[in-house]
Structures are given as structure tokens and as C-alpha cells.
Design a protein around this motif. Structure first.
Motif, PDB file in Angstrom:
ATOM      1  N   ASN A   1       6.872   2.059  -2.682  1.00  0.00           N
ATOM      2  CA  ASN A   1       7.702   0.795  -2.809  1.00  0.00           C
ATOM      3  C   ASN A   1       7.079   0.060  -4.564  1.00  0.00           C
TER       4      ASN A   1
ATOM      5  N   GLY B   1       0.563  -0.909   0.200  1.00  0.00           N
ATOM      6  CA  GLY B   1      -0.151  -0.287  -0.119  1.00  0.00           C
ATOM      7  C   GLY B   1       0.469   1.187  -0.160  1.00  0.00           C
ATOM      8  N   LEU B   2       1.709   1.512  -0.146  1.00  0.00           N
ATOM      9  CA  LEU B   2       3.228   2.443  -0.491  1.00  0.00           C
ATOM     10  C   LEU B   2       3.247   2.474  -1.848  1.00  0.00           C
ATOM     11  N   GLY B   3       2.590   3.737  -2.137  1.00  0.00           N
ATOM     12  CA  GLY B   3       3.256   4.596  -3.400  1.00  0.00           C
ATOM     13  C   GLY B   3       4.826   4.111  -4.159  1.00  0.00           C
TER      14      GLY B   3
ATOM     15  N   PRO C   1      -1.737   2.405  -2.542  1.00  0.00           N
ATOM     16  CA  PRO C   1      -1.449   3.536  -2.358  1.00  0.00           C
ATOM     17  C   PRO C   1      -2.258   4.526  -2.764  1.00  0.00           C
ATOM     18  N   ARG C   2      -2.136   5.450  -0.996  1.00  0.00           N
ATOM     19  CA  ARG C   2      -3.223   6.688  -0.939  1.00  0.00           C
ATOM     20  C   ARG C   2      -2.922   7.806  -1.918  1.00  0.00           C
TER      21      ARG C   2
ATOM     22  N   PHE D   1       2.062   8.152  -7.432  1.00  0.00           N
ATOM     23  CA  PHE D   1       3.840   7.452  -6.845  1.00  0.00           C
ATOM     24  C   PHE D   1       3.490   8.142  -8.810  1.00  0.00           C
TER      25      PHE D   1
END
Length: 357
Positions: free
Chosen positions: A250, A246-248, A278-279, A282
Motif C-alpha cells: 500500500n 502496515g502493508l508494504g 510493513p513486515r 516493498f
């Protein structure tokens, strides 16, 4: 028929949940489920920590229980039927869009939700969000099948269509990632490389079938994966990556660990499946994506058909291929729901947090 219930409500501009006594009256297409257990999903933290909320909310989207009441136009279930609740509609092509739930509170306010809610003794949901199940379904499986298992295992089984012998990397080994690891193992992938920054979670990933683990805080995870995945055509990298973080930031990293294609030989590169949400925007290395002929594929709810796929997941548990109870690493009561949220936010839940009723 109205059903008395105790539900968790998130007040506007607050992060602590308040338990309310309410009467749940199903609309024509709605079902009230008396719950046995429900999961606490990381995606709900986004709503809890959204300080811009202006109305009360009810949360949660996976649970197991028994139908207590049905609306006048519900034909799929009847009171007494055992069901699981999910957030992917069961019959999306039948012409009627499922309506989000709204709950009238005793103080006159209306609590809203994105589609369903499950955090309470009972849930009021559109009938498209319930799936009939066997009466002897274990509470542990029922509490995780409607989101964690569906999203993680479904991404492997449906979105990526992983085949035996393919190499897989799973980035982020929380509840969803562990389900992805398990599905890859069940489908015969090899090697299965789990990536995280928590050694305890990586240990749990081995229990679910990871053949290799990489602690990304200790080594360069991309190089570690490339070293483990040489191919006869001279390329390195996994056939399938599943980014459950959920981490842009990454996503370009997980994409870099996917094998490239071979120009002139008609061999395309592998695929990176975007499982976590991802919120924030990215950036990607467009050269890596283009020159490697790789694919970045979005995935919602494991691309699942709930009726079809829940039967498959239930069979995995019945024959011992998937250990649902091992995925539940935090057990709570309804009165301790705030603690479950805090533990999840602090990273103290290795697999899935479940509230038992």
C-alpha cells in the motif's frame, strides 16, 4: 518485594496463550505495576503468528495501573503512584539503556519480551517505560495512550507537524489510524480523508473528525483523493499522507495520493508518513518520489516524548477534544484474551481492544 501475578505467556510454536501464576521480583531499575486495563495491539500478532519462536514470550506494551513495587535504584516512582506503561523510553538520553523484561516461570523456563509486557494482572517493566499520571485518569485513556494514541496522534503532531489548513489522508482506520484522524482534526487539518475497506471503520473515522471517507474496495482511492484535493498551483493530492496499514504493497499507493511539487517555483511535494510497520520488503515508484519531490518519512511511536506528549493527550480528553472511550470498541477479561486476539486478527475490532482487570 516479590508480587504474585497472573500473566499471559505465549509458548514456543503455539498461537494460544497460557495463563501462568508467577512471582514478579523487580530488579534494581524495574517496576511492578498492578494493572487496571491494557490494550491489545495489532503489532503483537506478528509475534503470535511467528512459528519460528523457540522460547516463551510475554506480550503487550500499553496499560494503566498503580505501582506495586520498585527496585532498589528506582527514584522516579514509588508504590502507590498511578502510571501508564508504554514501549518508548521516557529518558533515553540519560546514559542507561532500558533492559528488556524477562520473567521466570514456575516450570523453570524464562519468558522473554522485546522490551515490555502488559498482558496480565501485573507488569514488570524497566522504570523508563512508565510515566506518572493523575489518579483520576480514565482506564480507557490509560489503556490506549501508551501505543495507539501515541503512535497515531504523535505521527500527526510530531513527525508530520501538521498545520491548520493542510490536507491529510489517513490510510487504515484501526485504532492507530483513528487516533491519527482525531489528531489531524484537533490540529485543524482540512480536508481529512480516511481510507479503508470497512464501512463500519470509516463511519467511526467520521466520529473522530474525518471530513471525507473513501472505501478503497469500491473506488480507486488515489483518484478519489486527488479529486478532493485540488491546489491553486495546479497540483492535486494531500499535503500529508499517513499510511497506518502496515502493508508494504500500500505504500506506493498512499505515496501516489500525495501532492507533487512544482519545479521552478521552489515548491516541494508533500510527505507520506510510514506509520504502520510493513513486515516484508516493498517496492516504490522511484519516479513518483523523485520527480514529484515527495518525501517518505519513517515514524516510530509517533516520534513521541512520552512525558511531554502524554500530558497533551490527557488534556485533549479532559477538554472533550478526544473521545478515548469511543476508541475502545472491544472489551474483554483476562481469561478471554485469546478471543481478543482472534477478534483483532479477524478484523472484528473497529478501534482498540482493551482488557479490563
Amino acid at each position: 518485594m516479590a508480587v504474585q501475578a497472573r500473566i499471559a505467556v505465549l509458548p514456543p510454536q503455539r498461537r494460544d496463550l497460557v495463563l501462568h501464576e508467577v512471582n514478579l521480583l523487580p530488579g534494581p531499575y524495574e517496576v511492578v505495576v498492578q494493572q487496571q486495563a491494557f490494550g491489545v495491539c495489532h503489532s503483537q500478532l506478528d509475534r503470535i503468528f511467528d512459528d519460528n519462536r523457540t522460547t516463551p514470550m510475554v506480550l503487550g506494551h500499553e496499560s494503566t495501573g498503580t505501582v506495586a513495587a520498585v527496585g532498589s535504584r528506582v527514584t522516579y516512582v514509588q508504590p502507590g503512584d498511578p502510571v501508564v506503561v508504554t514501549w518508548i523510553p521516557r529518558t533515553p538520553l540519560q546514559g542507561r539503556r532500558p533492559a528488556p523484561t524477562a520473567v521466570a516461570l514456575s516450570d523453570g523456563q524464562i519468558a522473554t519480551t522485546h522490551n515490555t509486557f502488559t498482558w496480565g494482572t501485573h507488569a514488570l517493566v524497566d522504570e523508563q517505560y512508565v510515566v506518572k499520571t493523575a489518579a483520576d485518569l480514565s482506564p480507557d485513556l490509560g489503556a490506549i495512550i501508551g501505543c495507539a494514541l501515541m503512535t497515531g496522534a504523535g505521527a500527526v503532531m510530531n513527525t508530520a507537524a501538521v498545520r491548520a489548513g493542510q490536507s491529510v489522508a489517513v490510510w487504515g482506520t484501526g485504532g492507530v489510524g483513528l487516533c491519527a484522524v482525531a489528531a489531524a482534526s484537533i490540529l485543524g487539518a482540512a480536508p481529512i480523508i480516511a481510507v479503508d475497506i470497512d464501512d463500519d471503520k470509516l463511519k467511526l473515522a467520521r466520529h473522530f473528525g474525518a471530513t471525507d471517507v473513501v472505501n478503497a474496495s469500491a473506488v480507486d482511492p488515489v483518484e478519489a483523493i486527488l479529486d478532493r484535493t485540488p491546489h491553486a498551483d495546479g497540483t492535486r493530492g494531500v499535503d500529508i499522507g499517513l499510511d497506518c496499514t502496515g502493508l508494504g504493497a500500500n505504500i506506493p499507493i498512499s505515496l501516489a495520493a500525495v501532492r507533487p511539487g512544482v519545479r521552478g517555483a521552489g515548491i516541494r511535494g508533500g510527505a507520506d508518513i510510514l506509520v504502520g510497520i510493513p513486515r516484508v520488503p516493498f517496492q516504490l515508484d522511484s519516479f513518483d518520489l523523485l520527480n514529484g519531490e515527495k518525501s517518505l518519512i519513517g515514524c516510530v511511536g509517533g516520534s513521541c516524548d512520552p512525558v511531554r506528549d502524554f500530558a497533551t493527550f490527557t488534556a485533549w480528553v479532559a477538554d472533550g477534544r478526544f473521545d478515548a472511550s469511543a476508541l475502545v470498541t472491544g472489551r474483554y477479561r483476562l481469561d478471554d484474551l485469546d478471543k481478543a486476539v482472534d477478534d483483532l486478527h479477524a478484523g472484528r475490532v473497529g478501534g482498540r481492544a482493551v482488557v479490563e482487570l
